[in-house]
Design an enzyme around this catalytic site. Sequence first.
Site, PDB file in Angstrom:
ATOM      1  N   HIS A  71       0.838  -1.193   0.000  1.00  0.00           N
ATOM      2  CA  HIS A  71       0.000   0.000   0.000  1.00  0.00           C
ATOM      3  C   HIS A  71       0.873   1.243   0.000  1.00  0.00           C
ATOM      4  CE1 HIS A  71       0.597  -1.141   4.224  1.00  0.00           C
ATOM      5  NE2 HIS A  71       0.407   0.133   4.556  1.00  0.00           N
TER       6      HIS A  71
ATOM      7  N   HIS B  11       0.940   5.221   0.730  1.00  0.00           N
ATOM      8  CA  HIS B  11       0.258   6.290   1.461  1.00  0.00           C
ATOM      9  C   HIS B  11       0.332   7.577   0.640  1.00  0.00           C
ATOM     10  CE1 HIS B  11       0.277   4.282   5.527  1.00  0.00           C
ATOM     11  NE2 HIS B  11       1.211   3.581   4.916  1.00  0.00           N
TER      12      HIS B  11
END
Length: 138
Positions: free
Chosen positions: A100, A102
């Site tokens: 992931h 950010h």
Amino acid sequence: MSAPACIFCTLIAGRAPVSIVESDEHVVAFLDAFPVAPGHVLVSPRRHVESLSELTVEEGAALFASARRLAGRVRERLAPAVNLHLSDGAEADQEVPHVHLHVIPRHAGDQVVLDLPGTRRTRQELDEVAAALTASPD
């Protein structure tokens, strides 16, 4: 494909509440449940992938294209600047073992802390590391 205990896989599959910002066939972008700033978004591949090196070229392109679009929206609507951050592996403080990226809105004087830069290195040290990372000819 998803990992049974992966919270991101659960969110992406719609089996838990999530605030989705955008999605396509490769990635889903959703608000971080523990934001460091309002508008903190996570961009994640749909497929369960623990390490950046496991992404397909298409997934990687989709991940960064989504982050680029979201960074633009954040800068237009929420904050004057953005940090992109990706931790790859437990030793890099990756808390959820699902890739992931950010997208973090930033304002002057905010309380977000990134511990950069590191310690200055000599040219020899830098050249040695560069040599270790340079691709070998096939």
